[in-house]
Scaffold this active site. Structure first.
Site, PDB file in Angstrom:
ATOM      1  N   VAL A  53       0.831  -1.202   0.000  1.00  0.00           N
ATOM      2  CA  VAL A  53       0.000   0.000   0.000  1.00  0.00           C
ATOM      3  C   VAL A  53       0.868   1.256   0.000  1.00  0.00           C
ATOM      4  O   VAL A  53       0.570   2.230  -0.704  1.00  0.00           O
ATOM      5  CB  VAL A  53      -0.991  -0.014   1.189  1.00  0.00           C
ATOM      6  CG1 VAL A  53      -1.720   1.314   1.313  1.00  0.00           C
ATOM      7  CG2 VAL A  53      -1.981  -1.160   1.029  1.00  0.00           C
ATOM      8  N   ALA A  56       2.090   1.684  -3.504  1.00  0.00           N
ATOM      9  CA  ALA A  56       1.006   2.155  -4.370  1.00  0.00           C
ATOM     10  C   ALA A  56       0.715   3.634  -4.159  1.00  0.00           C
ATOM     11  O   ALA A  56       0.618   4.412  -5.119  1.00  0.00           O
ATOM     12  CB  ALA A  56      -0.255   1.322  -4.112  1.00  0.00           C
ATOM     13  N   GLU A  57       0.592   4.058  -2.896  1.00  0.00           N
ATOM     14  CA  GLU A  57       0.266   5.462  -2.640  1.00  0.00           C
ATOM     15  C   GLU A  57       1.410   6.389  -3.033  1.00  0.00           C
ATOM     16  O   GLU A  57       1.181   7.503  -3.494  1.00  0.00           O
ATOM     17  CB  GLU A  57      -0.120   5.697  -1.186  1.00  0.00           C
ATOM     18  CG  GLU A  57      -0.612   7.123  -0.967  1.00  0.00           C
ATOM     19  CD  GLU A  57      -1.334   7.329   0.350  1.00  0.00           C
ATOM     20  OE1 GLU A  57      -1.456   8.510   0.735  1.00  0.00           O
ATOM     21  OE2 GLU A  57      -1.781   6.364   0.972  1.00  0.00           O
ATOM     22  N   THR A  58       2.627   5.922  -2.894  1.00  0.00           N
ATOM     23  CA  THR A  58       3.775   6.725  -3.320  1.00  0.00           C
ATOM     24  C   THR A  58       3.706   7.004  -4.816  1.00  0.00           C
ATOM     25  O   THR A  58       3.838   8.147  -5.263  1.00  0.00           O
ATOM     26  CB  THR A  58       5.095   6.010  -2.966  1.00  0.00           C
ATOM     27  OG1 THR A  58       5.173   5.888  -1.541  1.00  0.00           O
ATOM     28  CG2 THR A  58       6.298   6.769  -3.491  1.00  0.00           C
ATOM     29  N   SER A  61       0.712   9.352  -5.591  1.00  0.00           N
ATOM     30  CA  SER A  61       0.930  10.718  -5.111  1.00  0.00           C
ATOM     31  C   SER A  61       1.883  11.487  -6.011  1.00  0.00           C
ATOM     32  O   SER A  61       1.691  12.678  -6.261  1.00  0.00           O
ATOM     33  CB  SER A  61       1.480  10.692  -3.681  1.00  0.00           C
ATOM     34  OG  SER A  61       0.521  10.165  -2.797  1.00  0.00           O
TER      35      SER A  61
END
Length: 135
Positions: A53, A56-58, A61
């Protein structure tokens, strides 16, 4: 935009902690790699879902901030992840692409594969776009 791209490629914070590397970063696609080492594992010795996660968020963003334009930044509001395959080692590659790139919000899809191109995780991330002076 070049200054923003350079800033987003720096390996600081969680990127450095989890050994992530930004391979490609454009407004249309972001690719980030991350090794699976002992620091990425849960107690049973498999990749921790939180590490997937974070990867993925990195990626999402970075892409959302590149789409947001000068003086703007994107911050995660919601993320989901389906962990499809477990791994114990190797290199993961996250490929993030925008599903919606609006003025105040964006939605990105992130596919995470291992080095054998097996799908490990599918994620979707919603991000708020705000002025950097307010963040």
């Amino acid at each position: 935009m070049e200054q923003t791209d350079t800033l987003l490629r720096r390996r600081t914070g969680l990127l450095e902690t989890l050994d992530m590397e930004v391979v490609e970063s454009t407004a249309d696609r972001v690719i980030v790699t991350m090794p699976v080492s002992p620091r990425h594992l849960q107690p049973l010795g498999y990749l921790h879902g939180g590490a997937s996660v974070a990867l993925a968020e990195t990626a999402a963003s970075i892409g959302a901030t590149l789409n947001a334009g000068e003086g703007m930044a994107a911050f995660g509001q919601e993320i989901n992840a389906n962990h499809l395959r477990s791994v114990r080692d190797g290199i993961l590659t996250a490929t993030a692409t925008p599903l919606h790139a609006g003025r105040t919000s964006q939605v990105w899809q992130i596919l995470i594969h291992d080095e054998r191109e097996r799908l490990i995780c599918v994620s979707r991330c919603t991000l708020a776009v705000v002025s950097r002076s307010r963040s």
